[in-house]
Structures are given as C-alpha cells and as structure tokens.
Design a protein around this motif. Structure first.
Motif, PDB file in Angstrom:
ATOM      1  N   ASN A 142      -1.665   2.360   0.260  1.00  0.00           N
ATOM      2  CA  ASN A 142      -0.553   2.132   1.170  1.00  0.00           C
ATOM      3  C   ASN A 142      -0.571   3.289   2.166  1.00  0.00           C
ATOM      4  O   ASN A 142      -0.373   4.447   1.791  1.00  0.00           O
ATOM      5  CB  ASN A 142       0.774   2.092   0.418  1.00  0.00           C
ATOM      6  CG  ASN A 142       1.938   1.758   1.321  1.00  0.00           C
ATOM      7  OD1 ASN A 142       2.024   2.215   2.468  1.00  0.00           O
ATOM      8  ND2 ASN A 142       2.850   0.957   0.812  1.00  0.00           N
ATOM      9  N   LYS A 144       1.429   4.377   4.280  1.00  0.00           N
ATOM     10  CA  LYS A 144       2.660   5.165   4.395  1.00  0.00           C
ATOM     11  C   LYS A 144       2.712   6.302   3.378  1.00  0.00           C
ATOM     12  O   LYS A 144       3.397   7.295   3.587  1.00  0.00           O
ATOM     13  CB  LYS A 144       3.880   4.259   4.276  1.00  0.00           C
ATOM     14  CG  LYS A 144       4.063   3.374   5.502  1.00  0.00           C
ATOM     15  CD  LYS A 144       5.372   2.631   5.455  1.00  0.00           C
ATOM     16  CE  LYS A 144       5.622   1.963   6.788  1.00  0.00           C
ATOM     17  NZ  LYS A 144       6.971   1.398   6.843  1.00  0.00           N
ATOM     18  N   GLU A 163       1.154  -2.556   5.642  1.00  0.00           N
ATOM     19  CA  GLU A 163       1.144  -1.226   5.014  1.00  0.00           C
ATOM     20  C   GLU A 163      -0.106  -1.019   4.170  1.00  0.00           C
ATOM     21  O   GLU A 163      -0.595   0.087   4.036  1.00  0.00           O
ATOM     22  CB  GLU A 163       2.389  -1.040   4.149  1.00  0.00           C
ATOM     23  CG  GLU A 163       3.660  -0.964   4.956  1.00  0.00           C
ATOM     24  CD  GLU A 163       4.899  -0.777   4.085  1.00  0.00           C
ATOM     25  OE1 GLU A 163       4.768  -0.453   2.886  1.00  0.00           O
ATOM     26  OE2 GLU A 163       6.007  -0.960   4.616  1.00  0.00           O
TER      27      GLU A 163
END
Length: 177
Positions: A142, A144, A163
């Motif tokens: 991911n 993020k 993401e």
C-alpha cells in the motif's frame, strides 16, 4: 558450509510495478537502475540474505510528463530521497521451487515490512562459465504506508489512483568467485 556471494546481473533483470488508474485500468512502469546481491549457504537459497538498492529517479512509465511528476514531492521526492532499499529478514519455503521472501522496504526514509512471493526458475552456466540463478517475484504494497499519498477525487466518484501497488520482477544472479 561455505558462504556463496551472488550479484545481480542488471542486463538480465527487471523491476516493474502496476497501479490502478481511474479505477478502470492499470498503469505499468519500471525502475531502470537497481542493484542487488545475495549471500547463501553454498547454492541453497532457502537461507539467503538479500539486499537491493533502487534509484527511484530511474522510474519509467513510458510518459515523460508522468515520470517527472512521480519524481517530485507528490510521490518519490527523488531529490531528497535518492535511494530505495530492500533488506531481507527471512526466507520461508512455500513449495518445491517457491519461497516467501520477507524483508524491510525503505522508501522516502520510511521502512516497513513486506512479503514477496518468489519462484526459483533454475541455475545454469552461461557460455562463458558464469553460474547464474534465475528468479521471478511478485508482491503487493500500500503506497500510503510509505507516505506516497497523492490522489485526486473523480467527478464520477472514486479516485484517480489506487492505493495498492503490485510489484513484479525477474532477477538473474551471478555467482561470485
């Protein structure tokens, strides 16, 4: 058992990725500059120690404008963070020629654990006497988790970028004398 050192053959290796765009298709890209090495007990990769360094400024998505955007502060901030690293922490046998490779991935000075699925494709000697080992790998992260948060809302709902980033690659290692 003796320790064997292996180095990455960059002309026979590749590091790529995929990410959802507009939630309807994937954009693919690759890093063109990376290096790596492994240490094994003999030729046994089940206890390998792997280290890789990737130059994020070498990102190539076949679109120069997008690549420049990916190099800036919205994504990789390559002027401030000129290197990404992967350092293995454990290898787990999953099948006859398959492994789970666990390690720490550092992007933008943030280090998080990752798991890669690895298939050992074999060991062969090239016409010049070099012993080489080939591997295919894949994984998901991911973005993020590493502070790569840029996105844009779409008028139709949803967002411009997913993401989840899918990582895949082919690696050929050369046994060192």
């Amino acid at each position: 058992m003796a320790t064997t050192k292996w180095s990455l053959d960059p002309t026979h290796s590749e590091l790529g990725f995929k990410i959802k765009h507009l939630m309807i298709s994937n954009v693919t890209g690759r890093f063109t500059q990376f290096e790596g090495e492994a240490e094994t007990e003999g030729d046994d990769f089940t206890k390998a120690k792997v280290v890789a360094n990737i130059n994020p400024a070498s990102i190539d998505t076949s679109n120069q404008q997008r690549d420049e955007h990916l190099r800036n502060a919205d994504f990789f901030a390559t002027d401030l963070h000129p290197n990404m690293t992967f350092v293995s922490t454990k290898v787990e046998k999953a099948g006859d020629d398959t492994f789970n490779l666990y390690g720490d991935l550092t992007i933008k000075d943030t280090t998080k654990p990752v798991k890669l699925s690895v298939e050992q494709n074999g060991v062969a000697t090239d016409p010049w006497g070099n012993v080489k080992a080939g591997f295919s790998f894949s994984g998901k992260i991911n973005r993020k988790d590493w502070g790569i948060n840029y996105n844009a809302a779409l008028e139709t709902g949803g967002v411009m970028l997913g993401e989840e980033l899918k990582i895949q690659g082919e690696v050929q290692l050369v046994k060192q004398a």
